[in-house]
Design an enzyme around this catalytic site. Structure first.
Site, PDB file in Angstrom:
ATOM      1  N   ASP A   5       0.741  -1.186   0.014  1.00 37.99           N
ATOM      2  CA  ASP A   5      -0.201   0.029   0.085  1.00 37.99           C
ATOM      3  C   ASP A   5       0.872   1.166  -0.112  1.00 37.99           C
ATOM      4  O   ASP A   5       1.888   1.583   0.825  1.00 37.99           O
ATOM      5  CB  ASP A   5      -0.855  -0.134   1.172  1.00 37.99           C
ATOM      6  CG  ASP A   5      -1.916  -1.001   1.285  1.00 37.99           C
ATOM      7  OD1 ASP A   5      -2.071  -1.545   0.026  1.00 37.99           O
ATOM      8  OD2 ASP A   5      -2.954  -0.967   1.920  1.00 37.99           O
ATOM      9  N   HIS A  27       3.583  -2.023   3.755  1.00 36.76           N
ATOM     10  CA  HIS A  27       3.661  -0.545   3.386  1.00 36.76           C
ATOM     11  C   HIS A  27       5.072  -0.123   2.770  1.00 36.76           C
ATOM     12  O   HIS A  27       5.876  -0.333   3.384  1.00 36.76           O
ATOM     13  CB  HIS A  27       3.101   0.125   4.755  1.00 36.76           C
ATOM     14  CG  HIS A  27       1.780   0.149   5.109  1.00 36.76           C
ATOM     15  ND1 HIS A  27       1.289  -0.932   5.611  1.00 36.76           N
ATOM     16  CD2 HIS A  27       0.675   1.029   4.502  1.00 36.76           C
ATOM     17  CE1 HIS A  27      -0.182  -0.814   5.825  1.00 36.76           C
ATOM     18  NE2 HIS A  27      -0.408   0.416   5.272  1.00 36.76           N
TER      19      HIS A  27
END
Length: 272
Positions: A88, A238
């Site tokens: 992400d 992430h």
């Protein structure tokens, strides 16, 4: 208080106790407790997982069968030791290049779910992802709580604005893969995404890697990511994590030594 009310309160307290017990007992609760979640595809809420057995897929808020009707998934129901790597991307802070380098070293295809800010500020990284064969997915333009968006017009705009900017950067159409920001969703959202031609992807393995000022140590990351890996895992990491950037090459090596291999998320999408 009538007998029904008394028992209702006792059952609620028992469910809460079980959640606390499981969370503290090492089984590994992440996000909502499944005893309190709506198991019928969770009408709305946050995506959540319960890890119950090392090496096995966790239990999600909704089952694979429940999600499949919306062309959505959180895991590949398989015994094959395959891993789908997803990232992400909310913004760039110097770690994405190292992540891409590690993926390329292991010939692993990642899927990068990007928001509007990342596209605006990092077109060169977007082009590198595309040029090196990675998948760029849609994480919405503004990263809102999509479960609060009920109109198709507003829902579609959050996705179409990302599509347009990606097209202007690469000259190609982006893959219609969608991940709800923060895992917040509703069945109405999932239906709208499907109607727009999207496949929705949650995840079956993640850890607290997004606090940039409080990064886990490498050992803390391995303690979660090595013990909880399982066949068919959709791993969420992430791109802003300095720990991920530092350990990814070694992490992928360790997973390979455990017998796992990496596949593009498009392989799983083809099964839905």
């Amino acid at each position: 208080m009538d007998t029904y009310s008394v028992w209702k309160k006792r059952i609620a307290l028992l469910a809460l106790f079980l959640c606390v017990y499981l969370a503290g007992g090492g089984i590994g609760m992440i996000y909502p407790c499944p005893f309190l979640a709506d198991r019928a595809a969770a009408e709305s809420g946050n995506w959540g997982l319960s890890f119950q057995e090392e090496g096995a897929a966790p239990v999600g808020n909704a089952s694979s069968e429940e999600l499949r009707q919306y062309r959505a998934a959180y895991v590949d129901d398989t015994e094959e030791k395959v891993i789908y790597l997803t990232f992400d991307c909310g913004f760039e802070n110097g770690n994405t290049e190292a992540i891409l380098d590690a993926l390329n070293k292991h010939h692993a295809t990642g899927t990068f779910f990007v928001v509007g800010h990342f596209l605006e500020s990092c077109p060169d990284l977007i082009r590198r992802m595309a040029d090196e064969g990675h998948i760029v997915g849609n994480h919405t333009y503004h990263h809102p709580d999509m479960s609060q968006i009920s109109s198709m017009e507003s829902f579609e705009k959050e996705l179409s604005d990302v599509e347009s900017l990606y097209r202007s950067i690469t000259g190609t159409e982006m893959s219609r893969f969608y991940r709800p920001p923060q895992g917040k969703y509703s069945t109405e959202n999932l239906t709208m995404a499907k109607e727009l031609g999207y496949t929705t992807f949650f995840w079956s393995l993640a850890y607290v890697d997004w606090l940039t000022d409080d990064q886990p140590t490498a050992q803390e990351a391995y303690d979660k990511l090595l013990t909880r890996i399982h066949p068919g895992a959709i791993v969420l990491l992430h791109n802003t994590s300095s720990t991920n950037a530092a350990i990814l090459d070694d992490l992928l090596t360790k997973w390979e030594e455990m017998g796992y291999h990496f596949a593009p998320l498009s392989d799983l999408a083809a099964k839905l």
